[in-house]
Design an enzyme around this catalytic site. Structure first.
Site: not given
Lengths: 225, 309
Positions: B1-2
């Site tokens: 994700m991030c």
């Protein structure tokens, strides 16, 4: 009417309260305030209740819905009404990617634009978008109807099975095995009903119909087991 | 994700609150990436002064005499302002890049986070709330800034693997996604004389943009070129001394929301990150289109329209 402040009372409590409603419930109107883009609002409902969300939502709002009517007075994040079974989800604003993905039934109405992959792998849901849809919409659509009052992005209906696509505006490109099809009287009747359910004043005659050319691998009997 | 957040201020009255607003936005994105966090802030510059932000695992030891060592190396007045494991070295204008190249010679355990005239980058392993508190990001003012919270995929969870990445003066980039051609591109950039510090894919993207801009491209042009030359998934948010840019790959499966008012342009991986911004109720909120470059510059009276790549 029940009012629920999501910021004060938390998501788990809200969804537990909504899941506790049966088909005979007398608490049929719910208002959710301060959604503030939270995820998984009003997912997995299974009762004929009306849930009004006063603001914008994050991922998966109204996912797996059965029977309920969920109305978002704002925009919705990715995966709104994902895998809906029945009922209605209405988005006043825009919807992010994969709206109505894998939906089996019910009606999803998006009054703004929908982003990419709207109705991906749809399996019976009816989706009415007042604005535009992004690329790869109705990818692998198996059944159900996607109505787009605006324009469609690239690769509409790629690898489509039996879903029906109706677009009023332009289509940037059609995906593999998706073709324009003749609009017959029964399609105009179907579309008239869909537009009415979606609260659209567009005329069915302004739309073009798209669907599967049935030329891909799975449609060839020689490839059957 | 991030998780990515970014804020480009148009209204100078908001500048003292930039760090506080970015911190709040980044903490909201914590569950998109709890490995490490970082913030790039474009603060006040001073005439004749450039800045090099450095980091050390043993700051007490390393920073004690660092200013003297740097003075001996590049000359002129040098000052050091420490913030936890980081320190900002103020050096005479034009000496920052030279210092970046030569710092290892005098201080082998000190790593360069960023160099430029106004840019400072603070990043560490840990949750956004902890990283932001260590550096007191909330007290910082500036004209624009970018934050990132990381869920690592392509390289180790280390300070040097955290975002934002700085590869050219006052340039920074954060990335959500993963690049598949970063090794070959890193070799190509090395041959072109572009410095790439880590094995991280996102740093290669930053270095690629630096290379393009060194060869005369504007930020917008460099971002457009990236759509042809970078293979993989990406949302990039980039900063330059006076500019702020956004681009998504053509598939656009990584989430992105933007908001614009007369006071600011804001980016968030999710709308949640934007809900506390002033006037968000009436902001224009939209999802950036795939394969489309957006950028804004200070000093331009009108907002550039999105430009199809």
């Amino acid at each position: 009417m029940q009012t629920y402040d999501l910021e004060a009372d938390g998501l788990r409590g809200l969804n537990a309260a909504l899941h506790a409603q049966s088909s005979e419930t007398n608490q049929t109107h719910w208002e959710i305030v301060n959604p503030r883009g939270s995820h998984a609002i009003a997912v997995g409902l299974d009762a004929p209740i009306e849930v009004n969300v006063k603001g914008s939502t994050g991922y998966y709002c109204g996912g797996m819905n059965k029977q309920a009517t969920v109305h978002v007075y704002g925009s919705a994040g990715p995966g709104v009404a994902e895998n809906m079974m029945s009922g209605t989800v209405v988005i006043d604003g825009d919807a992010s990617q994969y709206a109505g993905a894998t939906g089996n039934g019910g009606t999803l109405v998006i009054k703004g634009n929908a982003s990419s992959r709207c109705g991906i792998s749809m399996k019976g849901i009816d989706i009415v978008v007042h604005g535009n849809v992004g690329h790869m919409s109705a990818f692998m659509g198996q059944s159900g109807n996607l109505v787009v009052c605006g324009d469609a992005g690239e690769a509409l209906g790629d690898s489509i099975y039996e879903a029906r696509l109706f677009v009023r505006g332009s289509v940037k490109s059609l995906g593999a095995d998706c073709v324009e099809k003749e609009m017959r009287p029964e399609h105009l009747d179907l579309l008239r009903d869909l537009l009415e359910r979606g609260g659209c004043d567009a005329k069915p005659e302004e739309f073009k119909r798209y669907g599967s050319a049935r030329q891909l691998y799975n449609f060839k009997v020689d490839n059957a087991y | 994700m991030c998780g990515i957040v970014g804020l480009f201020l148009k209204d100078k009255a908001l500048e003292p609150r930039l760090g506080a607003m970015l911190t709040d936005m980044l903490i909201t994105m914590t569950d998109r990436g709890p490995d490490s966090a970082g913030i790039a802030i474009y603060g006040e510059g001073a005439a004749g002064v450039s800045k090099v932000t450095v980091q050390s695992e043993t700051p007490d030891q390393d920073f004690a005499d660092l200013a003297d060592k740097v003075k001996a190396l590049v000359g002129g007045p040098v000052s050091l302002t420490r913030r936890d494991t980081h320190a900002v070295l103020s050096v005479p204008a034009g000496k920052a890049e030279e210092l970046r190249k030569q710092l290892k010679e005098v201080a082998p355990t000190v790593r360069v986070m960023s160099f430029g005239d106004t840019l400072e980058i603070y990043k560490e392993v840990g949750l956004p709330k902890d990283v932001a508190a260590r550096f007191d990001i909330a007290s910082m003012s500036g004209s624009h800034g970018i934050g990132h919270t990381r869920m690592a995929t392509e390289s180790a969870v280390t300070t040097m693997g955290a975002h934002p990445f700085n590869t050219g003066s006052d340039q920074c980039l954060v990335h959500n996604g993963s690049l598949s051609n970063h090794n070959s591109l890193r070799r190509k950039l090395n041959r072109e004389g572009i410095h790439v510090e880590t094995k991280n894919d996102s740093e290669v993207a930053a270095a690629y943009l630096t290379w393009k801009m060194q060869n005369g491209a504007t930020l917008g042009e460099a971002l457009e070129n990236s759509l042809d030359d970078l293979d993989g998934f990406f949302n990039f948010v980039v900063g330059t001394k006076d500019g702020f840019g956004v681009v998504r790959d053509p598939i656009a499966c990584k989430p992105a929301v933007m908001a614009e008012t007369d006071q600011y342009v804001a980016f968030g991986s999710e709308y949640r990150a934007l809900v506390n911004l002033p006037g968000i109720e009436d902001a224009r909120v939209w999802e950036p289109e795939p394969a489309t470059v957006y950028f804004w510059r200070h000093g331009e009276t009108t907002t550039p329209n999105k430009k199809a790549a």
